[in-house]
Design a protein around this motif. Structure first.
Motif, PDB file in Angstrom:
ATOM      1  N   PRO A   1       0.828  -1.224   0.000  1.00  0.00           N
ATOM      2  CA  PRO A   1       0.000   0.000   0.000  1.00  0.00           C
ATOM      3  C   PRO A   1       0.854   1.262   0.000  1.00  0.00           C
ATOM      4  N   ILE A   2       0.270   2.349  -0.436  1.00  0.00           N
ATOM      5  CA  ILE A   2       0.980   3.624  -0.537  1.00  0.00           C
ATOM      6  C   ILE A   2       1.474   4.102   0.834  1.00  0.00           C
ATOM      7  N   LEU A   3       0.679   3.892   1.889  1.00  0.00           N
ATOM      8  CA  LEU A   3       1.106   4.288   3.231  1.00  0.00           C
ATOM      9  C   LEU A   3       2.385   3.550   3.624  1.00  0.00           C
ATOM     10  N   ALA A   4       2.452   2.270   3.313  1.00  0.00           N
ATOM     11  CA  ALA A   4       3.655   1.487   3.622  1.00  0.00           C
ATOM     12  C   ALA A   4       4.851   2.011   2.829  1.00  0.00           C
ATOM     13  N   LYS A   5       4.629   2.410   1.582  1.00  0.00           N
ATOM     14  CA  LYS A   5       5.727   2.967   0.764  1.00  0.00           C
ATOM     15  C   LYS A   5       6.232   4.279   1.361  1.00  0.00           C
ATOM     16  N   ILE A   6       5.299   5.121   1.793  1.00  0.00           N
ATOM     17  CA  ILE A   6       5.684   6.404   2.387  1.00  0.00           C
ATOM     18  C   ILE A   6       6.472   6.179   3.674  1.00  0.00           C
ATOM     19  N   LEU A   7       5.958   5.291   4.540  1.00  0.00           N
ATOM     20  CA  LEU A   7       6.660   4.991   5.789  1.00  0.00           C
ATOM     21  C   LEU A   7       8.018   4.354   5.520  1.00  0.00           C
ATOM     22  N   ALA A   8       8.088   3.490   4.523  1.00  0.00           N
ATOM     23  CA  ALA A   8       9.362   2.851   4.168  1.00  0.00           C
ATOM     24  C   ALA A   8      10.365   3.905   3.714  1.00  0.00           C
ATOM     25  N   PHE A   9       9.910   4.838   2.880  1.00  0.00           N
ATOM     26  CA  PHE A   9      10.807   5.899   2.423  1.00  0.00           C
ATOM     27  C   PHE A   9      11.299   6.738   3.596  1.00  0.00           C
ATOM     28  N   LEU A  10      10.389   7.130   4.494  1.00  0.00           N
ATOM     29  CA  LEU A  10      10.777   7.927   5.657  1.00  0.00           C
ATOM     30  C   LEU A  10      11.758   7.169   6.549  1.00  0.00           C
ATOM     31  N   THR A  11      11.531   5.890   6.725  1.00  0.00           N
ATOM     32  CA  THR A  11      12.414   5.067   7.557  1.00  0.00           C
ATOM     33  C   THR A  11      13.808   4.985   6.957  1.00  0.00           C
ATOM     34  N   ILE A  12      13.881   4.697   5.663  1.00  0.00           N
ATOM     35  CA  ILE A  12      15.176   4.602   4.991  1.00  0.00           C
ATOM     36  C   ILE A  12      15.873   5.971   5.009  1.00  0.00           C
ATOM     37  N   ALA A  13      15.111   7.022   4.733  1.00  0.00           N
ATOM     38  CA  ALA A  13      15.696   8.366   4.720  1.00  0.00           C
ATOM     39  C   ALA A  13      16.246   8.723   6.099  1.00  0.00           C
ATOM     40  N   TYR A  14      15.514   8.412   7.149  1.00  0.00           N
ATOM     41  CA  TYR A  14      15.980   8.729   8.502  1.00  0.00           C
ATOM     42  C   TYR A  14      17.193   7.881   8.871  1.00  0.00           C
ATOM     43  N   ALA A  15      17.170   6.612   8.494  1.00  0.00           N
ATOM     44  CA  ALA A  15      18.284   5.721   8.828  1.00  0.00           C
ATOM     45  C   ALA A  15      19.574   6.157   8.139  1.00  0.00           C
ATOM     46  N   LEU A  16      19.476   6.638   6.914  1.00  0.00           N
ATOM     47  CA  LEU A  16      20.664   6.994   6.148  1.00  0.00           C
ATOM     48  C   LEU A  16      21.032   8.473   6.238  1.00  0.00           C
ATOM     49  N   SER A  17      20.156   9.271   6.795  1.00  0.00           N
ATOM     50  CA  SER A  17      20.383  10.711   6.844  1.00  0.00           C
ATOM     51  C   SER A  17      21.524  11.067   7.796  1.00  0.00           C
ATOM     52  N   PRO A  18      22.413  11.931   7.348  1.00  0.00           N
ATOM     53  CA  PRO A  18      23.480  12.368   8.254  1.00  0.00           C
ATOM     54  C   PRO A  18      22.994  13.396   9.273  1.00  0.00           C
ATOM     55  N   ILE A  19      21.777  13.879   9.121  1.00  0.00           N
ATOM     56  CA  ILE A  19      21.227  14.893  10.024  1.00  0.00           C
ATOM     57  C   ILE A  19      20.114  14.262  10.857  1.00  0.00           C
TER      58      ILE A  19
ATOM     59  N   ILE B   1      13.218   6.841  17.743  1.00  0.00           N
ATOM     60  CA  ILE B   1      12.545   7.193  16.491  1.00  0.00           C
ATOM     61  C   ILE B   1      12.738   6.132  15.418  1.00  0.00           C
ATOM     62  N   LEU B   2      13.972   5.701  15.209  1.00  0.00           N
ATOM     63  CA  LEU B   2      14.226   4.727  14.147  1.00  0.00           C
ATOM     64  C   LEU B   2      13.500   3.400  14.406  1.00  0.00           C
ATOM     65  N   PRO B   3      13.605   2.809  15.587  1.00  0.00           N
ATOM     66  CA  PRO B   3      12.839   1.581  15.828  1.00  0.00           C
ATOM     67  C   PRO B   3      11.322   1.785  15.694  1.00  0.00           C
ATOM     68  N   MET B   4      10.836   2.965  16.118  1.00  0.00           N
ATOM     69  CA  MET B   4       9.407   3.248  15.993  1.00  0.00           C
ATOM     70  C   MET B   4       8.995   3.296  14.517  1.00  0.00           C
TER      71      MET B   4
ATOM     72  N   ILE C   1       6.677  -1.908   9.239  1.00  0.00           N
ATOM     73  CA  ILE C   1       6.447  -3.357   9.162  1.00  0.00           C
ATOM     74  C   ILE C   1       4.975  -3.679   9.355  1.00  0.00           C
ATOM     75  N   LYS C   2       4.299  -2.947  10.246  1.00  0.00           N
ATOM     76  CA  LYS C   2       2.869  -3.211  10.487  1.00  0.00           C
ATOM     77  C   LYS C   2       2.006  -2.912   9.255  1.00  0.00           C
ATOM     78  N   CYS C   3       2.471  -2.040   8.378  1.00  0.00           N
ATOM     79  CA  CYS C   3       1.711  -1.669   7.183  1.00  0.00           C
ATOM     80  C   CYS C   3       2.001  -2.576   5.978  1.00  0.00           C
ATOM     81  N   ILE C   4       2.982  -3.446   6.114  1.00  0.00           N
ATOM     82  CA  ILE C   4       3.381  -4.310   5.001  1.00  0.00           C
ATOM     83  C   ILE C   4       2.698  -5.673   5.165  1.00  0.00           C
ATOM     84  N   PRO C   5       2.057  -6.185   4.109  1.00  0.00           N
ATOM     85  CA  PRO C   5       1.475  -7.534   4.194  1.00  0.00           C
ATOM     86  C   PRO C   5       2.540  -8.566   4.571  1.00  0.00           C
TER      87      PRO C   5
END
Length: 122
Positions: A27-45, A63-66, A72-76
């Motif tokens: 779902p689109i919500l899972a894609k958005i959350l996945a992008f935010l998670t990856i961006a936060y994990a890799l962000s130098p800021i 924040i990152l574990p949350m 993960i909860k949004c992914i089938p």
């Protein structure tokens, strides 16, 4: 689960989330959350800079574990299981290059910095 096991699981979840993000079946919500998670994990800021005692690392520990759990909860479940297996294979065969995943985030931050320099340079 002790801290060492949780850290290992966290290291496996980030690549799995990246793999899921590329899937067209989620779902689109899972894609958005996945992008935010990856961006936060890799962000130098970080939201709270790491040089601030205790609080600087606390945001990474909360924040990152949350974000990972919410994503993960949004992914089938079958798609998540498949992504986890693929991520484990990539990690086991050392095919995953970490710099490759950070490159888009670094480019975004570079553009933001250049825009800010341009705005304040006038």
């Amino acid at each position: 689960m002790n801290l060492k096991q949780r850290y290992k699981q966290l290291k496996q979840n980030i690549p799995a989330i990246y793999l899921v993000m590329k899937s067209s079946e989620i779902p689109i919500l899972a894609k958005i959350l996945a992008f935010l998670t990856i961006a936060y994990a890799l962000s130098p800021i970080d939201l709270i800079p790491d040089f601030i005692p205790v609080l600087g690392y606390l945001d990474d520990l909360v924040i990152l574990p949350m974000l990972i759990v919410l994503t993960i909860k949004c992914i089938p479940k079958p798609i998540w299981q498949k992504a986890q297996n693929e991520a484990q294979e990539l990690i086991a065969t050392k095919q995953m290059k970490k710099w490759y995943y950070a490159l888009p985030i670094l480019i975004i931050w570079l553009i933001v910095v250049l825009i800010l320099i341009r705005i304040f340079w006038k």
